[in-house]
Design a protein around this motif. Structure first.
Motif: not given
Length: 383
Positions: A15-21, A71-82, A112-119
């Motif tokens: 659970q990266s975050t408990s928050l949901c939008n 995705l309520t967290l920034p893409a940088a979170f998953y860059d750092e996680a990776s 688009d930015a999230w798609c770049d992160c996924f890729q």
């Protein structure tokens, strides 16, 4: 303890975050309005250490960011996680251990930015969409009451623009049961070709389901049967999880002796604060009158192996195994489901030591019946 009866850990749900939008009407999570965040620098290296110091790890690990809206967290979170995942497991991956990242999202924030992160991070994407606009918006709404359909569909179109494959989960409520044609046409025409149905369940803070009762089970059977016929008519453009699982087992002559939801440490779930549990992820951080918290401890304090000696684990394991044995002794579908899910047993019967549930009739028995019926009809000699 025979550790061969546990694991291997194939799915690590974080659970990266408990928050949901969103504030979906059928959500089981109690803290989705709170912004608890998993501390990557402090917790992720320790979590990976806990997995790989244990005797329960295996050759393939799927890390799923889920529970809350990731995705309520920034893409940088998953860059750092990776970066952390690759650094901490580099030696293991060099020896052939496969580690994948997955994310389950409501897709409302995908751009688009999230798609770049996924890729760039090779993240496998799953989206949640319930069908046409009125069906989707009847349950999947923002906190201000507005439906999320347009945002979700825009996210899906953005994924397709970037040629990112994804699978989808649709929560089936009573709204959809009499509309298999609309549902099928929607998913087909939107190019959503990998789909699973999660029938609305009674679980967690969601204490009632619109899908309870024998009449709903009959309508669901008719829904699936019609959905199959429509898909067949078009040459099976959609891969339906429920059908594929049953057909794969029949084709391979397989039968389940157990499933990952009731086998200890086949799944490891960790909340944003580092608390962990096993068995099905819906048990994580849920407090109950009978069992208290299903959590086994916190990764900062306790190893996975030591957790197996705790009274909490021993009680959960004993009652989970007793419930699985009940299923094996009493249910002719046991070979297809492996004993059902403890969370459904608890929320429907008040105990893990239970057998058949409404949820297992929807998730296993009815799909099995529909597939077998269709296969028998197709194999019958023409007159």
């Amino acid at each position: 303890m025979n550790t061969s009866d546990y694991g291997p850990i194939g799915l690590l749900v974080i659970q990266s975050t408990s928050l949901c939008n969103l504030d979906c009407s059928y959500c089981y999570l109690p803290d989705r309005q709170k912004r608890n965040i998993f501390n990557l620098q402090q917790q992720l290296p320790l979590l990976l250490e806990r997995v790989y110091e244990s005797p329960f790890w295996g050759p393939h690990l799927s890390i799923l960011w889920h529970a809350g809206e990731p995705l309520t967290l920034p893409a940088a979170f998953y860059d750092e996680a990776s970066v952390i995942i690759n650094r901490e497991t580099a030696d293991l991956q060099a020896q052939g251990v496969v580690i994948e990242q997955h994310i389950q999202t409501n897709a409302t924030l995908i751009n688009d930015a999230w798609c770049d992160c996924f890729q760039r991070n090779n993240i496998v994407v799953g989206v949640s969409i319930d069908g046409p606009e009125d069906i989707h918006n009847s349950h999947r709404r923002f906190r201000n009451g507005q439906g999320s359909y347009a945002n979700t569909l825009n996210g899906i179109h953005t994924l397709r623009k970037h040629n990112i494959d994804f699978h989808a989960i649709a929560v089936l409520t009573e709204d959809a049961l009499d509309q298999p044609e609309r549902m099928y046409t929607f998913f087909r025409d939107e190019g959503i070709h990998a789909l699973g149905f999660n029938v609305e369940e009674q679980e967690g803070v969601h204490t009632n389901s619109s899908m309870q009762g024998l009449a709903k089970e009959r309508r669901y059977r008719e829904f699936l049967s019609r959905f199959w016929a429509l898909n067949q008519q078009d040459g099976f453009p959609l891969r339906i999880r429920e059908f594929d699982q049953v057909m794969g087992m029949i084709a391979g002559g397989q039968r389940l002796l157990q499933n990952e939801m009731n086998r200890p440490y086949a799944i490891l779930s960790v909340d944003a604060k580092g608390n962990f549990s096993t068995f099905d992820p819906e048990l994580l951080s849920v407090e109950t009158e009978r069992y208290g918290l299903f959590n086994l401890g916190n990764i900062r304090d306790l190893s996975l192996l030591d957790a197996t000696q705790s009274p909490t684990f021993q009680r959960l394991l004993q009652e989970m195994q007793a419930g699985t044995e009940r299923c094996q002794q009493t249910c002719e579908y046991y070979g297809f489901c492996g004993g059902g899910n403890g969370s459904n047993k608890y929320w429907e019967h008040g105990s893990l030591d239970a057998a058949e549930t409404c949820a297992c009739r929807f998730s296993s028995q009815i799909p099995v019946d529909v597939v077998l019926n269709k296969m028998e009809l197709e194999s019958a000699p023409s007159t």
